[in-house]
Design a protein around this motif. Structure first.
Motif, PDB file in Angstrom:
ATOM      1  N   ALA A  24       0.322 -13.625  -2.627  1.00  0.00           N
ATOM      2  CA  ALA A  24       0.573 -13.078  -3.976  1.00  0.00           C
ATOM      3  C   ALA A  24       1.682 -13.863  -4.670  1.00  0.00           C
ATOM      4  O   ALA A  24       1.579 -14.193  -5.865  1.00  0.00           O
ATOM      5  CB  ALA A  24       0.936 -11.594  -3.876  1.00  0.00           C
ATOM      6  N   GLY A  25       2.756 -14.183  -3.937  1.00  0.00           N
ATOM      7  CA  GLY A  25       3.872 -14.926  -4.539  1.00  0.00           C
ATOM      8  C   GLY A  25       3.432 -16.308  -4.998  1.00  0.00           C
ATOM      9  O   GLY A  25       3.775 -16.749  -6.103  1.00  0.00           O
ATOM     10  N   LEU A  26       2.646 -17.001  -4.176  1.00  0.00           N
ATOM     11  CA  LEU A  26       2.213 -18.362  -4.533  1.00  0.00           C
ATOM     12  C   LEU A  26       1.233 -18.345  -5.705  1.00  0.00           C
ATOM     13  O   LEU A  26       1.299 -19.196  -6.593  1.00  0.00           O
ATOM     14  CB  LEU A  26       1.593 -19.052  -3.320  1.00  0.00           C
ATOM     15  N   GLY A  53      15.786 -16.898   3.298  1.00  0.00           N
ATOM     16  CA  GLY A  53      15.679 -15.457   3.109  1.00  0.00           C
ATOM     17  C   GLY A  53      16.510 -15.034   1.909  1.00  0.00           C
ATOM     18  O   GLY A  53      17.645 -15.478   1.742  1.00  0.00           O
ATOM     19  N   THR A  54      15.933 -14.183   1.061  1.00  0.00           N
ATOM     20  CA  THR A  54      16.687 -13.670  -0.091  1.00  0.00           C
ATOM     21  C   THR A  54      17.452 -12.437   0.343  1.00  0.00           C
ATOM     22  O   THR A  54      16.926 -11.601   1.084  1.00  0.00           O
ATOM     23  CB  THR A  54      15.709 -13.309  -1.225  1.00  0.00           C
ATOM     24  N   ARG A  55      18.685 -12.329  -0.138  1.00  0.00           N
ATOM     25  CA  ARG A  55      19.486 -11.171   0.263  1.00  0.00           C
ATOM     26  C   ARG A  55      19.468 -10.079  -0.794  1.00  0.00           C
ATOM     27  O   ARG A  55      19.302  -8.922  -0.489  1.00  0.00           O
ATOM     28  CB  ARG A  55      20.905 -11.604   0.600  1.00  0.00           C
ATOM     29  N   GLY A  78       2.010  -8.037  -5.724  1.00  0.00           N
ATOM     30  CA  GLY A  78       1.325  -8.037  -4.424  1.00  0.00           C
ATOM     31  C   GLY A  78       1.578  -6.743  -3.665  1.00  0.00           C
ATOM     32  O   GLY A  78       1.754  -5.662  -4.258  1.00  0.00           O
ATOM     33  N   ASP A  79       1.621  -6.849  -2.332  1.00  0.00           N
ATOM     34  CA  ASP A  79       1.807  -5.659  -1.504  1.00  0.00           C
ATOM     35  C   ASP A  79       3.154  -4.997  -1.739  1.00  0.00           C
ATOM     36  O   ASP A  79       3.317  -3.807  -1.430  1.00  0.00           O
ATOM     37  CB  ASP A  79       1.677  -6.027  -0.010  1.00  0.00           C
ATOM     38  N   ALA A  80       4.134  -5.719  -2.243  1.00  0.00           N
ATOM     39  CA  ALA A  80       5.434  -5.093  -2.536  1.00  0.00           C
ATOM     40  C   ALA A  80       5.276  -4.019  -3.602  1.00  0.00           C
ATOM     41  O   ALA A  80       6.000  -3.015  -3.612  1.00  0.00           O
ATOM     42  CB  ALA A  80       6.436  -6.156  -2.998  1.00  0.00           C
TER      43      ALA A  80
HETATM   44  C1  LIG Z   1      -6.380  -6.322   8.599  1.00  0.00           C
HETATM   45  C2  LIG Z   1      -6.263  -6.557   7.127  1.00  0.00           C
HETATM   46  C3  LIG Z   1      -7.401  -6.861   6.386  1.00  0.00           C
HETATM   47  C4  LIG Z   1      -7.310  -7.079   5.012  1.00  0.00           C
HETATM   48  N1  LIG Z   1      -8.464  -7.320   4.305  1.00  0.00           N
HETATM   49  C5  LIG Z   1      -8.395  -7.494   2.966  1.00  0.00           C
HETATM   50  C6  LIG Z   1      -9.575  -7.757   2.202  1.00  0.00           C
HETATM   51  O1  LIG Z   1     -10.688  -7.811   2.741  1.00  0.00           O
HETATM   52  N2  LIG Z   1      -9.461  -7.932   0.852  1.00  0.00           N
HETATM   53  C7  LIG Z   1      -8.246  -7.878   0.223  1.00  0.00           C
HETATM   54  O2  LIG Z   1      -8.198  -8.053  -1.005  1.00  0.00           O
HETATM   55  N3  LIG Z   1      -7.110  -7.642   0.920  1.00  0.00           N
HETATM   56  C8  LIG Z   1      -7.151  -7.442   2.262  1.00  0.00           C
HETATM   57  N4  LIG Z   1      -6.005  -7.209   2.975  1.00  0.00           N
HETATM   58  C9  LIG Z   1      -4.716  -7.150   2.256  1.00  0.00           C
HETATM   59  C10 LIG Z   1      -4.077  -8.538   2.085  1.00  0.00           C
HETATM   60  O3  LIG Z   1      -3.971  -9.197   3.335  1.00  0.00           O
HETATM   61  C11 LIG Z   1      -2.694  -8.344   1.460  1.00  0.00           C
HETATM   62  O4  LIG Z   1      -2.841  -7.616   0.253  1.00  0.00           O
HETATM   63  C12 LIG Z   1      -2.006  -9.669   1.130  1.00  0.00           C
HETATM   64  O5  LIG Z   1      -1.903 -10.503   2.254  1.00  0.00           O
HETATM   65  C13 LIG Z   1      -0.588  -9.394   0.605  1.00  0.00           C
HETATM   66  O6  LIG Z   1       0.015 -10.593   0.214  1.00  0.00           O
HETATM   67  P1  LIG Z   1       1.553 -10.588  -0.259  1.00  0.00           P
HETATM   68  O7  LIG Z   1       1.829 -12.000  -0.651  1.00  0.00           O
HETATM   69  O8  LIG Z   1       1.793  -9.510  -1.244  1.00  0.00           O
HETATM   70  O9  LIG Z   1       2.391 -10.160   1.021  1.00  0.00           O
HETATM   71  P2  LIG Z   1       2.610 -10.895   2.418  1.00  0.00           P
HETATM   72  O10 LIG Z   1       1.380 -11.605   2.844  1.00  0.00           O
HETATM   73  O11 LIG Z   1       3.164  -9.831   3.312  1.00  0.00           O
HETATM   74  O12 LIG Z   1       3.716 -12.001   2.136  1.00  0.00           O
HETATM   75  C14 LIG Z   1       5.072 -11.676   1.933  1.00  0.00           C
HETATM   76  C15 LIG Z   1       5.890 -12.935   2.140  1.00  0.00           C
HETATM   77  O13 LIG Z   1       7.252 -12.662   1.800  1.00  0.00           O
HETATM   78  C16 LIG Z   1       8.106 -13.262   2.767  1.00  0.00           C
HETATM   79  N5  LIG Z   1       9.385 -12.525   2.752  1.00  0.00           N
HETATM   80  C17 LIG Z   1       9.617 -11.259   3.157  1.00  0.00           C
HETATM   81  N6  LIG Z   1      10.889 -10.905   2.936  1.00  0.00           N
HETATM   82  C18 LIG Z   1      11.501 -11.984   2.375  1.00  0.00           C
HETATM   83  C19 LIG Z   1      12.825 -12.241   1.928  1.00  0.00           C
HETATM   84  N7  LIG Z   1      13.780 -11.315   1.976  1.00  0.00           N
HETATM   85  N8  LIG Z   1      13.109 -13.458   1.423  1.00  0.00           N
HETATM   86  C20 LIG Z   1      12.148 -14.436   1.334  1.00  0.00           C
HETATM   87  N9  LIG Z   1      10.874 -14.236   1.758  1.00  0.00           N
HETATM   88  C21 LIG Z   1      10.551 -13.016   2.261  1.00  0.00           C
HETATM   89  C22 LIG Z   1       7.337 -13.137   4.079  1.00  0.00           C
HETATM   90  O14 LIG Z   1       7.784 -14.080   5.037  1.00  0.00           O
HETATM   91  C23 LIG Z   1       5.908 -13.400   3.597  1.00  0.00           C
HETATM   92  O15 LIG Z   1       5.566 -14.775   3.641  1.00  0.00           O
HETATM   93  C24 LIG Z   1      -6.063  -6.975   4.355  1.00  0.00           C
HETATM   94  C25 LIG Z   1      -4.920  -6.672   5.099  1.00  0.00           C
HETATM   95  C26 LIG Z   1      -5.015  -6.461   6.468  1.00  0.00           C
HETATM   96  C27 LIG Z   1      -3.771  -6.119   7.246  1.00  0.00           C
END
Ligand SMILES: Cc1cc2nc3c(=O)[nH]c(=O)nc-3n(C[C@H](O)[C@H](O)[C@H](O)COP(=O)(O)OP(=O)(O)OC[C@H]3O[C@@H](n4cnc5c(N)ncnc54)[C@H](O)[C@@H]3O)c2cc1C
Length: 392
Positions: free
Chosen positions: A13-15, A132-134, A284-286
Motif C-alpha cells: 500500500a505504501g509503495l 524505522g519511524t518513531r 492500506g491495512d493501517a
Molecule cells: C492470508 C492472507 C490472504 C490475503 N488475501 C488477500 C486477497 O486475496 N486480496 C486482497 O486484496 N488482500 C488480501 N490480503 C490482504 C493484503 O495482504 C493486505 O491488505 C496488504 O498486504 C496490506 O498491505 P500494507 O502495505 O497496508 O501493509 P503491510 O503489508 O503490513 O506493510 C506494512 C509495512 O510497514 C513497515 N513498517 C511497520 N512499522 C514501521 C515503522 N514504524 N517504520 C517504518 N516501516 C514500518 C513493515 O515493515 C511493512 O513493510 C490477504 C492477507 C492475508 C493475511
C-alpha cells in the motif's frame, strides 16, 4: 531534510501510494523498517492476492503490472462456495460478462517486488530501507517525521505501516479490533488433478478450507482453525502434514503434497476510528485491515490510495497544498464510504462461517441454497468480486 510527502511503511500500500503521488509531481520519501534486501527480493509469504479488474488496471497504470512475470499471474475463472457435507455449492463465474476471469491471483511477494522496482525507477521517490519511524510531530504548515537517525519535514505524512500500526496509535487514533480467535495457515500444494482455475472454499464443522488455483499444477491452501491447532500443523513433519491435509480435503485434487514454506496469520480485523489528523493520513491495512475471507484487503488499499491521490491532485490545483485539512477530509469521507459496509459485511460472513453452533450451521446451509437460486444476487456479488470499474 525535506520531502513534500513522507510515507511510513514500504509495503504494497505504501509503495503504490508513493507511485501515485510522484506521478502528481510531488517529491516522496518512503521510510521502511525492513532491510533493503527484503524490499528488493521479498520472500514468499504464502499470501496469494486475488486482484479485482479494477486493481489490475491501477497496477497497470502505475507501471507495476508489467513487472510481474506472466507465469506469476493466475486467472480465476470460477469460485465455488460449499458448506459441510450438504454440498449445494454457490458458484460465481464469468458467464455473460465478456471477460476471461473473475479476477487474478498473484503472490504478495511478486506484487511487492514489482511495486518496489517501479518506485526505484522514479526520480521523485526516495526509499530509505532499514529505517524505522518513531513518531510524527506537529508543526506550522508542515509536520516532522522522526526516524532512527534523523528527521524529515514534510507537508503530509502517511502511515502505511500495517494493521497493527504503531504510528496510528502514537497519533492518538484508536481502532475497532475484531478478534476471530482463529488463525490461518497458507502454503502451496502441488496436486495430480487439474484445478481448471476454479477456486473452492468450503466450511466443514470446525474448519474452513480454501484452495486457490495458481500456475504450475498447484493450489494455494488456506486453512482456518483455532490458533493452537494451526501452530501444530505449521511445524508438523512434511509427510504427516501431507497426510493430514489429504484427510481434510478428500479427493478433490487427487494426490497432494506441500511445495512451499508454511505461513500463519492471526485473524484480527481492524478499522481505524479516523483516517486523518493534522497533515497525516492512514493508508492500506493501517486504515482498514480486513479478514481475508472476502479477499478485499489490498484491493481496498489500492482504492484508498487512489482516492487520496485524486483529492491531493485537486488540492494541488487549488492552492498547491497536498496536506490541507479539506483534502484530507474529502479523502476520509470517500474511503469510509468505500470500506465501512464491506468491513461490516465481511466480519458478518467470517463469523457465520467460523462458528459451529447449530443456528450458524443451519443459517449457512440455507443461505448458500437461497443465494445460489437468486440470480440478481449472484450477479451483484460477481460484479463486486470483479470490480471492473475503470477509474478516470
Ligand atoms: C492470508 C492472507 C490472504 C490475503 N488475501 C488477500 C486477497 O486475496 N486480496 C486482497 O486484496 N488482500 C488480501 N490480503 C490482504 C493484503 O495482504 C493486505 O491488505 C496488504 O498486504 C496490506 O498491505 P500494507 O502495505 O497496508 O501493509 P503491510 O503489508 O503490513 O506493510 C506494512 C509495512 O510497514 C513497515 N513498517 C511497520 N512499522 C514501521 C515503522 N514504524 N517504520 C517504518 N516501516 C514500518 C513493515 O515493515 C511493512 O513493510 C490477504 C492477507 C492475508 C493475511
Amino acid at each position: 531534510m525535506h520531502s513534500d510527502v513522507t510515507i511510513i511503511g514500504g509495503g504494497p500500500a505504501g509503495l503504490a501510494t508513493a507511485l501515485s503521488l510522484e506521478a502528481l509531481g510531488l517529491s516522496v520519501t518512503v521510510l521502511e523498517r525492513a532491510p533493503l534486501a527484503q524490499l528488493a527480493e521479498p520472500a514468499f509469504d504464502g499470501r496469494e492476492i486475488a486482484l479485482t479488474h479494477h486493481s489490475v488496471s491501477v497496477l497497470q497504470r502505475c507501471g507495476a503490472w508489467a513487472r510481474i512475470p506472466p507465469v506469476g499471474i493466475s486467472p480465476l475463472r470460477e469460485a465455488r462456495v460449499e458448506t459441510g457435507r450438504h454440498n449445494h455449492p454457490l458458484t460465481f463465474d464469468t458467464h455473460g460478462k465478456g471477460v476471461e476471469a473473475l479476477g487474478y491471483l498473484v503472490s504478495n511477494h511478486l506484487i511487492r517486488r514489482a511495486l518496489y522496482e517501479e518506485a526505484l525507477s522514479r526520480p521523485g521517490i526516495t526509499i530509505s530501507a532499514g529505517t524505522g519511524t518513531r513518531r510524527v510531530r506537529d508543526g506550522q504548515g508542515a509536520v516532522s517525521v522522526l526516524y532512527d537517525g534523523g528527521e524529515i519535514e514534510t507537508r503530509l505524512a502517511i502511515a502505511a505501516d500495517g494493521r497493527f500500526s504503531d504510528i496510528r496509535r502514537l497519533q492518538g487514533i484508536g481502532a475497532i479490533v475484531h478478534d476471530f480467535h482463529r488463525a490461518m495457515l497458507v502454503c502451496r500444494m502441488a496436486h495430480d488433478s487439474p484445478h481448471h482455475h476454479v477456486a473452492t472454499q468450503w466450511f466443514d464443522d470446525g474448519q474452513t478450507v480454501a484452495l486457490l488455483p495458481v500456475n504450475g499444477g498447484a493450489s494455494s491452501l488456506v486453512l482456518t482453525l483455532p490458533p493452537d491447532r494451526i501452530e501444530a500443523l505449521r511445524v508438523m513433519d512434511r509427510d504427516c502434514f501431507n497426510a493430514d491435509i489429504r484427510a481434510r480435503i478428500g479427493n478433490r485434487l487427487g494426490g497432494i503434497r506441500l511445495v512451499s514454506t508454511r505461513h500463519v496469520y492471526p485473524l484480527r480485523a481492524v478499522y481505524a476510528h479516523r483516517f486523518v489528523t493534522h497533515r497525516f493520513a492512514l493508508i492500506g491495512d493501517a486504515a482498514v485491515g480486513m479478514h481475508p475471507i472476502t479477499a478485499h484487503g489490498f484491493n481496498l488499499g489500492l482504492k484508498g490510495q487512489e482516492a487520496l491521490a485524486e483529492e491531493i491532485g485537486v488540492g494541488l490545483a487549488r492552492d498547491g497544498d497536498p496536506g490541507s485539512a479539506s483534502v484530507l477530509k474529502r479523502f476520509e469521507t470517500r474511503h469510509r464510504l468505500a470500506t465501512a459496509p464491506l468491513f461490516a459485511a465481511t466480519n458478518g460472513i467470517a463469523t457465520l462461517y467460523t462458528r459451529d453452533e447449530m443456528p450458524f450451521r443451519q443459517m449457512r446451509r440455507a443461505g448458500l441454497r437461497l443465494a445460489d437460486s437468486l440470480s440478481p444476487f449472484k450477479s451483484a456479488v460477481t460484479n463486486m468480486l470483479m470490480d471492473k470499474r475503470k477509474s478516470a
